[in-house]
Design a protein around this motif. Structure first.
Motif, PDB file in Angstrom:
ATOM      1  N   GLN A   1      -4.430  58.123 -10.506  1.00  0.00           N
ATOM      2  CA  GLN A   1      -3.155  57.395 -10.583  1.00  0.00           C
ATOM      3  C   GLN A   1      -2.065  58.261 -11.185  1.00  0.00           C
ATOM      4  O   GLN A   1      -0.918  58.246 -10.725  1.00  0.00           O
ATOM      5  CB  GLN A   1      -3.347  56.128 -11.415  1.00  0.00           C
ATOM      6  CG  GLN A   1      -2.145  55.197 -11.398  1.00  0.00           C
ATOM      7  CD  GLN A   1      -2.446  53.854 -12.046  1.00  0.00           C
ATOM      8  OE1 GLN A   1      -3.607  53.453 -12.156  1.00  0.00           O
ATOM      9  NE2 GLN A   1      -1.401  53.155 -12.473  1.00  0.00           N
ATOM     10  N   LEU A   2      -2.402  59.051 -12.217  1.00  0.00           N
ATOM     11  CA  LEU A   2      -1.416  59.921 -12.848  1.00  0.00           C
ATOM     12  C   LEU A   2      -0.916  60.984 -11.885  1.00  0.00           C
ATOM     13  O   LEU A   2       0.293  61.268 -11.819  1.00  0.00           O
ATOM     14  CB  LEU A   2      -2.032  60.576 -14.085  1.00  0.00           C
ATOM     15  CG  LEU A   2      -1.120  61.536 -14.878  1.00  0.00           C
ATOM     16  CD1 LEU A   2       0.052  60.779 -15.478  1.00  0.00           C
ATOM     17  CD2 LEU A   2      -1.920  62.247 -15.966  1.00  0.00           C
ATOM     18  N   LEU A   3      -1.805  61.571 -11.096  1.00  0.00           N
ATOM     19  CA  LEU A   3      -1.411  62.654 -10.189  1.00  0.00           C
ATOM     20  C   LEU A   3      -0.629  62.136  -8.988  1.00  0.00           C
ATOM     21  O   LEU A   3       0.036  62.915  -8.298  1.00  0.00           O
ATOM     22  CB  LEU A   3      -2.641  63.431  -9.719  1.00  0.00           C
ATOM     23  CG  LEU A   3      -2.977  64.683 -10.554  1.00  0.00           C
ATOM     24  CD1 LEU A   3      -3.210  64.306 -12.006  1.00  0.00           C
ATOM     25  CD2 LEU A   3      -4.165  65.425  -9.983  1.00  0.00           C
ATOM     26  N   ALA A   4      -0.688  60.840  -8.722  1.00  0.00           N
ATOM     27  CA  ALA A   4       0.117  60.283  -7.631  1.00  0.00           C
ATOM     28  C   ALA A   4       1.602  60.326  -7.986  1.00  0.00           C
ATOM     29  O   ALA A   4       2.459  60.423  -7.099  1.00  0.00           O
ATOM     30  CB  ALA A   4      -0.325  58.852  -7.331  1.00  0.00           C
ATOM     31  N   THR A   5       1.912  60.239  -9.264  1.00  0.00           N
ATOM     32  CA  THR A   5       3.305  60.355  -9.743  1.00  0.00           C
ATOM     33  C   THR A   5       3.291  61.233 -10.991  1.00  0.00           C
ATOM     34  O   THR A   5       3.463  60.745 -12.108  1.00  0.00           O
ATOM     35  CB  THR A   5       3.893  58.975 -10.071  1.00  0.00           C
ATOM     36  OG1 THR A   5       3.026  58.302 -10.998  1.00  0.00           O
ATOM     37  CG2 THR A   5       4.066  58.130  -8.819  1.00  0.00           C
ATOM     38  N   PRO A   6       3.095  62.554 -10.836  1.00  0.00           N
ATOM     39  CA  PRO A   6       2.842  63.424 -11.991  1.00  0.00           C
ATOM     40  C   PRO A   6       4.008  63.576 -12.962  1.00  0.00           C
ATOM     41  O   PRO A   6       3.817  64.031 -14.079  1.00  0.00           O
ATOM     42  CB  PRO A   6       2.496  64.775 -11.345  1.00  0.00           C
ATOM     43  CG  PRO A   6       3.121  64.718  -9.989  1.00  0.00           C
ATOM     44  CD  PRO A   6       3.041  63.283  -9.564  1.00  0.00           C
ATOM     45  N   LEU A   7       5.205  63.207 -12.540  1.00  0.00           N
ATOM     46  CA  LEU A   7       6.344  63.313 -13.445  1.00  0.00           C
ATOM     47  C   LEU A   7       6.487  62.085 -14.337  1.00  0.00           C
ATOM     48  O   LEU A   7       7.306  62.083 -15.260  1.00  0.00           O
ATOM     49  CB  LEU A   7       7.639  63.525 -12.643  1.00  0.00           C
ATOM     50  CG  LEU A   7       7.727  64.820 -11.839  1.00  0.00           C
ATOM     51  CD1 LEU A   7       9.039  64.875 -11.072  1.00  0.00           C
ATOM     52  CD2 LEU A   7       7.585  66.032 -12.742  1.00  0.00           C
ATOM     53  N   GLN A   8       5.707  61.023 -14.063  1.00  0.00           N
ATOM     54  CA  GLN A   8       5.798  59.786 -14.835  1.00  0.00           C
ATOM     55  C   GLN A   8       4.562  59.628 -15.720  1.00  0.00           C
ATOM     56  O   GLN A   8       3.436  59.752 -15.245  1.00  0.00           O
ATOM     57  CB  GLN A   8       5.906  58.576 -13.901  1.00  0.00           C
ATOM     58  CG  GLN A   8       7.145  58.567 -13.043  1.00  0.00           C
ATOM     59  CD  GLN A   8       8.407  58.363 -13.859  1.00  0.00           C
ATOM     60  OE1 GLN A   8       8.392  57.726 -14.899  1.00  0.00           O
ATOM     61  NE2 GLN A   8       9.513  58.901 -13.377  1.00  0.00           N
ATOM     62  N   PRO A   9       4.737  59.360 -17.016  1.00  0.00           N
ATOM     63  CA  PRO A   9       3.573  59.102 -17.866  1.00  0.00           C
ATOM     64  C   PRO A   9       2.957  57.743 -17.548  1.00  0.00           C
ATOM     65  O   PRO A   9       3.587  56.884 -16.946  1.00  0.00           O
ATOM     66  CB  PRO A   9       4.161  59.130 -19.282  1.00  0.00           C
ATOM     67  CG  PRO A   9       5.578  58.696 -19.092  1.00  0.00           C
ATOM     68  CD  PRO A   9       6.002  59.245 -17.757  1.00  0.00           C
ATOM     69  N   LEU A  10       1.723  57.574 -17.969  1.00  0.00           N
ATOM     70  CA  LEU A  10       1.039  56.292 -17.836  1.00  0.00           C
ATOM     71  C   LEU A  10       0.959  55.624 -19.202  1.00  0.00           C
ATOM     72  O   LEU A  10       0.522  56.247 -20.188  1.00  0.00           O
ATOM     73  CB  LEU A  10      -0.378  56.486 -17.289  1.00  0.00           C
ATOM     74  CG  LEU A  10      -0.539  56.871 -15.820  1.00  0.00           C
ATOM     75  CD1 LEU A  10      -2.007  57.087 -15.500  1.00  0.00           C
ATOM     76  CD2 LEU A  10       0.051  55.804 -14.912  1.00  0.00           C
ATOM     77  N   PHE A  11       1.364  54.366 -19.276  1.00  0.00           N
ATOM     78  CA  PHE A  11       1.188  53.596 -20.497  1.00  0.00           C
ATOM     79  C   PHE A  11      -0.239  53.051 -20.499  1.00  0.00           C
ATOM     80  O   PHE A  11      -0.696  52.486 -19.499  1.00  0.00           O
ATOM     81  CB  PHE A  11       2.199  52.460 -20.573  1.00  0.00           C
ATOM     82  CG  PHE A  11       3.619  52.941 -20.735  1.00  0.00           C
ATOM     83  CD1 PHE A  11       4.086  53.327 -21.986  1.00  0.00           C
ATOM     84  CD2 PHE A  11       4.467  53.020 -19.649  1.00  0.00           C
ATOM     85  CE1 PHE A  11       5.381  53.774 -22.144  1.00  0.00           C
ATOM     86  CE2 PHE A  11       5.768  53.464 -19.797  1.00  0.00           C
ATOM     87  CZ  PHE A  11       6.230  53.848 -21.053  1.00  0.00           C
ATOM     88  N   VAL A  12      -0.916  53.226 -21.619  1.00  0.00           N
ATOM     89  CA  VAL A  12      -2.313  52.808 -21.724  1.00  0.00           C
ATOM     90  C   VAL A  12      -2.375  51.551 -22.583  1.00  0.00           C
ATOM     91  O   VAL A  12      -1.858  51.514 -23.707  1.00  0.00           O
ATOM     92  CB  VAL A  12      -3.178  53.926 -22.333  1.00  0.00           C
ATOM     93  CG1 VAL A  12      -4.641  53.481 -22.392  1.00  0.00           C
ATOM     94  CG2 VAL A  12      -3.048  55.201 -21.500  1.00  0.00           C
TER      95      VAL A  12
END
Length: 423
Positions: free
Chosen positions: A303-314
């Motif tokens: 999921q992170l690499l699908a939009t690598p410029l956006q962080p993921l909130f956990v």
């Protein structure tokens, strides 16, 4: 008694019998003012009076058959009067219209919005803009994105004429580099060398767009914002009337201007805003990239690499914010074969499947960054802008008292909301 501010007073002199489309003209003018965003206006009926067409005798309130005078009095901010008054030309016709500054002891006026009408793009743009030419080696141009924190790199000719722009999206689309540009600085020399070999010999001219989007330095800030929002730009070149580059305008510059204008308004104690700045809860983005801490790491990486410029909130199972996952934190936490798999996946033209990524049996918590500073739902837009600038953040979470993630605020969303408030 100190009179510390002034407003503009407009008076429109009419007669009671003046009509517009079958109704009283004064009501039509009041409705036009209301719909155009004026702070307030009042129609006053005179007890007696005469005008150019009534020189024979006075019109009296207690007599029939005479046109009584009607005066519309409108008080407002000078910049709002300048915007709205021309909209009344068709209604006012030959009526006398006066306008004058009036000192104010105390007033509550409709908010002017964050951008002053007399400020242009040239007043707040960055004038020290890095540039390249079409012959500049691509590797040299890429350094500007990291060192100068650019979203767009202007390309000029020998005379300073804007001939193109280079963005990270164009680099990803038209060059062999698929991973984000900033990652080049985080790689070891052994990891970086194959990528450098792929990029050697490439110039800006083969990657840039030759139809650059730009704004002219003389247009107003709201005009520039409308253009940037329509084009989806975070930063835009600014040119003079001959299309020579004179600067850059970015979302950060705009948010700084909004904060400064709010501080200047606070220095006018005689004039108060009728409406407080809206809270972030009304404009926050409620669809965002988030995962739960119980998910397998390899699925989260997909999921992170699908939009690598956006962080993921956990989030935890109760949707409380417990951390942040970024490409930088993942790269720092991986080594050996796992790191190699990640870098290989980043260079693929399509987002990888979870099965090809490392971390299937590894806890997600090992790679988390702490939760970023957050906002509460009733934080107003100006305070949110100030916080984004202060933290140099690309987005901030909005949480409630239980730390449940409700939404996010990013510079682009704030800019759109602030534009809606402006004249």
């Amino acid at each position: 008694m100190a009179l510390e501010a002034s407003v503009q007073r407009v008076r429109i002199y009419l007669s009671q019998s003046d009509q517009w489309q079958g109704g009283p003209l004064y009501l039509a003018i009041l409705e036009r003012l209301r719909s155009a965003g004026a702070t307030g206006a009042t129609a006053l009926t005179g007890l007696a009076g005469f005008g150019p067409g009534q020189r024979g005798r006075l019109a009296m309130l207690n007599e029939s058959g005479y046109d009584l005078p009607v005066i519309i009095e409108w008080l407002d901010r000078p910049e709002r009067v300048a915007r709205i008054l021309p909209l009344l030309d068709d209604l006012c016709g030959e009526a006398m219209v006066t306008s004058e500054p009036v000192p104010v002891y105390r007033a509550t006026l409709r908010a002017r919005g964050p951008f002053s009408a007399d400020r242009s793009v040239g007043d707040l743009m960055q004038t020290e803009s890095p540039t390249v030419t079409s012959a500049t080696p691509l590797l040299e141009a890429l350094r500007h994105f990291v060192t100068d924190k650019l979203a767009v790199l202007p390309v000029v000719d020998a005379t300073g004429l804007l001939v193109g722009t280079l963005t990270s999206q164009e680099v990803a689309w038209r060059s062999p580099l698929r991973m984000p540009i900033w990652m080049l600085t985080k790689l070891t020399s052994a990891e970086r060398e194959p990528l450098v070999q792929l990029l050697n010999g490439l110039t800006v001219g083969g990657i840039m767009t030759t139809e650059p989007r730009y704004v002219v330095e003389t247009i107003t800030i709201p005009q520039a914002l409308t253009t940037m929002i329509e084009w989806g730009l975070r930063q835009v070149p600014v040119v003079d009337r001959h299309r020579r580059l004179v600067g850059l305008l970015g979302e950060d510059d705009i948010l700084r201007e909004a904060v400064m204008q709010a501080e200047n308004s606070a220095d006018e104690p005689a004039v108060r805003e009728a409406e407080p700045p809206p809270p972030v809860s009304l404009v926050m983005q409620t669809v965002f990239h988030a995962v739960t801490i119980t998910q397998p790491l390899n699925r989260v990486l997909a999921q992170l690499l699908a939009t690598p410029l956006q962080p993921l909130f956990v989030l935890d199972p109760e949707r409380r914010l417990v951390g942040l996952l970024t490409l930088a934190s993942v790269l720092k936490g991986l080594a050996g074969e796992e790191r190699t798999k990640l870098l290989t996946a980043l260079q693929q033209p399509e987002p990888p499947e979870a099965a090809s990524l490392p971390g299937r049996d590894r806890p997600l918590a090992e790679l988390l960054e702490p939760p970023p500073p957050s906002l509460v739902p009733d934080t107003n837009l100006i305070d949110a802008a100030h916080r984004l600038i202060e933290l140099q953040a690309t987005q901030l979470p909005v949480v409630n008292g239980e730390q449940t993630l409700l939404g996010i605020i990013a510079p682009g969303g704030l800019v759109r909301a602030l534009l809606q408030q402006s004249e």
